[in-house]
Design a protein around this motif. Structure first.
Motif, PDB file in Angstrom:
ATOM      1  N   VAL A 292      43.159  50.518 -13.354  1.00 28.49           N
ATOM      2  CA  VAL A 292      43.062  51.405 -12.197  1.00 28.49           C
ATOM      3  C   VAL A 292      42.941  50.596 -10.901  1.00 28.49           C
ATOM      4  CG1 VAL A 292      41.632  53.139 -11.076  1.00 28.49           C
ATOM      5  CG2 VAL A 292      42.132  53.303 -13.502  1.00 28.49           C
TER       6      VAL A 292
ATOM      7  N   ILE B 241      45.868  50.609  -7.985  1.00 30.56           N
ATOM      8  CA  ILE B 241      45.630  50.985  -6.583  1.00 30.56           C
ATOM      9  C   ILE B 241      45.989  49.813  -5.672  1.00 30.56           C
ATOM     10  CG2 ILE B 241      43.835  51.607  -4.911  1.00 30.56           C
ATOM     11  CD1 ILE B 241      42.553  53.293  -7.127  1.00 30.56           C
TER      12      ILE B 241
ATOM     13  N   LEU C   1      47.139  58.229  -4.598  1.00 34.62           N
ATOM     14  CA  LEU C   1      45.956  57.471  -5.015  1.00 34.62           C
ATOM     15  C   LEU C   1      44.906  58.398  -5.634  1.00 34.62           C
ATOM     16  CD1 LEU C   1      45.578  54.964  -2.045  1.00 34.62           C
ATOM     17  CD2 LEU C   1      46.550  54.535  -4.289  1.00 34.62           C
TER      18      LEU C   1
ATOM     19  N   SER D 237      43.205  58.062  -9.317  1.00 32.17           N
ATOM     20  CA  SER D 237      41.761  58.015  -9.525  1.00 32.17           C
ATOM     21  C   SER D 237      41.295  59.112 -10.471  1.00 32.17           C
ATOM     22  CB  SER D 237      41.027  58.149  -8.193  1.00 32.17           C
ATOM     23  OG  SER D 237      41.504  57.188  -7.310  1.00 32.17           O
TER      24      SER D 237
ATOM     25  N   GLN E 297      41.949  58.201 -13.901  1.00 36.74           N
ATOM     26  CA  GLN E 297      40.943  57.235 -14.347  1.00 36.74           C
ATOM     27  C   GLN E 297      39.686  57.971 -14.833  1.00 36.74           C
ATOM     28  OE1 GLN E 297      38.644  55.616 -11.242  1.00 36.74           O
ATOM     29  NE2 GLN E 297      37.831  53.944 -12.458  1.00 36.74           N
TER      30      GLN E 297
END
Lengths: 417, 299
Positions: free
Chosen positions: B225, B229, B284, B288, B291
């Motif tokens: 992750v 990013i 993004l 996230s 994740q």
């Protein structure tokens, strides 16, 4: 009244009025420009001279990196802060005018007839809606730098006068190793450098076209002349194989290292090449074609911000008058290497026949300034067109059609405001 | 005031104290993080060049972005940076971490050497790599290729090679961080697992597959992750290494962040830039959320 009291009173009155007169006369104005060592040095010298001649006025000189310059000026002036006199790239003038960040120059301090008589005609780009919005101190044009040692080695005695000679000379100057890799390029083509100006204002015109419409609102280079001009430039790398775009990182680096026979650049590059040990170079006017010559010129102007009024405005006008005086222009040429914006200063014999500045100054006589809306995307148009032809084998006319469409969008968005 | 305070129960006092302490980061986040984010949404509906008046144009910026073929190319570039950069860097980092963990001689020094690029300024590093990629006679990589008789490569001047040429230093610079995290992860696995497996006669490959990798799952998810990013926000390397900082040739290396930068600070089209920022933000956000979902499943 006692004697001592009288004298104390007199002293107090005298002192106050002295202080008062001092306050009335002492005006501080701010001048902003971007950080560039020789420009900073030149402005400091000019401020020193100006303050000596105008005891009541002090000028605070502020400069910061180019990358932040434009936004900082915008934000500061919008907030009622920032400079009274400000240096701007001429291509930004429309934005600043529309945004109300600068004010027109008063006709009493800057009579139009005097401006039109004294400055090179390109100053007309500064006149919008019947007013002048800024005046240049110095201008730039292009010239051909050539390496005297490499020329002598190739049996060439002087610079190329025409485009055909230019290609012929570039071939003679190019050296390659056994595998065909360049050791020395004949011409250091560099689309990120000044070559996009060369193509737009010189090569297109030499082939009988023009880059933009007369009112500056339409892209007109997607024409036969534009394609011929682009083919001429891309042939250097793709057909004649006498140079590679960005060889040794940048054209100026290749030339400074003695690995390029010719490079095209502005007068501001002289100081770099002069300092280069072992580099013997000369400068000549850009090659012509069919008996014609063209050049490109650009400049930075000084304007008065909308913030300046009253005494500050009067002081700002005085300072601007000095910044655009003959004396300031000669000092700018000697310190920065940029050319005077007035023929009376530029075209004196000492400057016109100067071995380094002379070709640039002579080039001003037939130069055109591009009325940029936004220089970066407009420069990108040529970079992309060049890459399409050289890297992807696209036909020059096709490549221009694509980039002209992109550039026209930038124009349309701007004029739609 | 004191009387009021004394009347409160302990849990109320605790809550008030906690909120007082939380107020500082909260104010910070609201003014420094949330407010500009909301402002970005607002600016994305404007036509504004920073200097003149703001003109509300609704969703026109978004419509123009989606109709722009360069946007799709740039989005694909951004995805390519992540799609190729993340697995390549993870595999290399794991390989180095795994073997570095096995050796005792000079372990700390070697680990430090891998970590140094992570600390180096991206711009300085990118400049050096830019010179490495130059054609002959100065480009280091092309000089090496010529030693072994391979013709010189265009690297940064090729529409097909440039993206990977820029990705390489980004992968290289991030390795140090990933290696350190991997080593920490490997060392956190109880020794007894390995000993038990060895006693049962498991080979090195089997231990790696059956014990090490499953035990490293949280580490792998975290690194995936973080580096996804990181690659989705790649900027410095492209800005420094591409000609004229434009993500060329022909936009083949331009990522979303550079496109945002160009709209905002080269062309002063703040509305268009903000709209792109919102799009990147949403991408993004999805990464996230995925994740969080993966981590929850793991528990």
């Amino acid at each position: 009244m006692k004697k001592w009291l009288k004298s104390a009173l007199a002293l107090a009155i005298g002192g106050t009025s002295l202080l008062w007169s001092g306050m009335v006369q002492a005006v501080e104005i701010e001048y902003w420009q971007y950080t560039y060592a020789s420009r900073v040095e030149a402005i400091d010298k000019l401020i020193q001279n100006f303050e000596a001649a105008n005891p009541g006025i002090t000028v605070k000189h502020t400069h910061f990196p180019y990358a932040d310059y434009r936004k900082k000026v915008a934000i500061a002036v919008s907030a009622g802060d920032g400079p009274d006199v400000v240096q701007l790239y001429y291509g930004w003038l429309n934005d600043y005018r529309d945004g109300g960040l600068i004010q027109p120059l008063s006709k009493s301090a800057f009579p139009h007839a005097t401006i039109e008589k004294d400055f090179f005609p390109m100053v007309s780009t500064m006149k919008v809606d019947g007013d002048y919005w800024g005046l240049p101190t110095a201008v730039r044009s292009l010239a051909l730098f050539w390496n005297e040692d490499l020329f002598a080695e190739a049996g060439l005695s002087g610079p190329p006068e025409t485009l055909d000679e230019f290609v012929d000379y570039a071939k003679k100057l190019t050296k390659k190793d056994a595998d065909g890799n360049y050791l020395t390029v004949g011409f250091a083509v560099d689309t990120d450098g000044q070559d996009h100006h060369w193509w737009r204002e010189v090569l297109i015109r030499l082939h009988g076209g023009q880059p933009y419409s007369d009112d500056g609102k339409k892209v007109t280079y997607a024409s036969d002349a534009g394609a011929k001009a682009l083919k001429f430039l891309t042939d250097v790398e793709a057909t004649h194989k006498v140079g590679a775009n960005g060889f040794m990182n940048r054209g100026q680096d290749a030339f400074a290292a003695g690995k390029a026979g010719m490079v095209l650049d502005g007068s501001f590059r002289i100081s770099k090449f002069v300092k280069q040990d072992g580099l013997n170079f000369a400068i000549s006017e850009l090659p012509g074609h069919n008996g014609k010559r063209f050049n490109f010129s650009s400049y930075w102007v000084n304007g008065i911000s909308s913030k300046a009024d009253g005494e500050k405005k009067a002081a700002a006008e005085k300072f601007l008058q000095y910044l655009t005086s003959d004396e300031a222009m000669q000092l700018w040429l000697d310190t920065v290497g940029e050319l005077p914006a007035k023929p009376a200063v530029a075209l004196v014999d000492a400057n016109k026949t100067h071995p380094l500045y002379g070709p640039f100054i002579r080039g001003l006589g037939y130069a055109n300034a591009t009325a940029f809306i936004s220089e970066k995307p407009q420069r990108q148009a040529l970079i992309d067109a060049y890459d399409m032809v050289v890297l992807q084998g696209v036909d020059p006319a096709e490549a221009l059609k694509k980039v002209a469409k992109d550039e026209q969008e930038v124009f349309d968005e701007f004029f739609d405001q | 005031m004191t009387a009021f305070w004394n009347k409160l129960t302990i849990s109320q006092k605790l809550a008030i104290t906690a909120w007082l302490f939380l107020a500082i980061p909260l104010v910070f986040y609201i003014t420094i993080r949330f407010y500009p984010t909301v402002e970005a949404f607002y600016v994305s509906t404007l036509k504004w060049n920073l200097l003149g008046a703001k003109k509300a144009i609704g969703f026109k910026n978004y419509i123009k972005i989606f109709a722009d073929e360069d946007f799709w190319l740039v989005l694909w570039n951004t995805i390519k940076y992540a799609l190729v950069g993340v697995p390549v860097s993870m595999v290399i980092a794991f390989f180095i971490a795994y073997w570095l963990n096995e050796i005792d001689f000079g372990h700390d020094m070697i680990r430090a050497m891998y970590f140094i690029p992570f600390l180096t300024t991206a711009v300085a590093m990118a400049w050096v790599w830019r010179w490495f990629y130059q054609p002959l006679p100065i480009g280091y990589f092309n000089i090496m290729l010529s030693w072994v008789g391979i013709p010189q490569q265009p690297f940064l001047k090729s529409v097909t090679q440039a993206l990977y040429a820029i990705m390489a230093p980004a992968v290289w610079a991030g390795l140090g961080f990933q290696i350190v995290i991997f080593i920490a992860g490997i060392r956190a696995i109880p020794r007894s697992y390995f000993e038990a497996a060895e006693i049962d006669g498991a080979g090195r490959w089997q231990i790696l597959r059956e014990i090490t990798l499953p035990a490293l799952k949280p580490t792998i998810i975290f690194l995936t992750v973080v580096s996804t990013i990181g690659f989705l926000r790649i900027f410095d390397q492209v800005y420094t290494m591409s000609a004229d900082s434009a993500g060329g040739p022909l936009n083949s290396t331009k990522p979303l962040v550079l496109m945002i930068y160009e709209f905002a600070f080269d062309e002063f089209r703040l509305g268009r830039a903000s709209a792109l920022t919102v799009i990147l933000f949403l991408i993004l956000l999805v990464v996230s959320l995925v994740q969080l979902w993966l981590m929850r499943k793991h528990k």
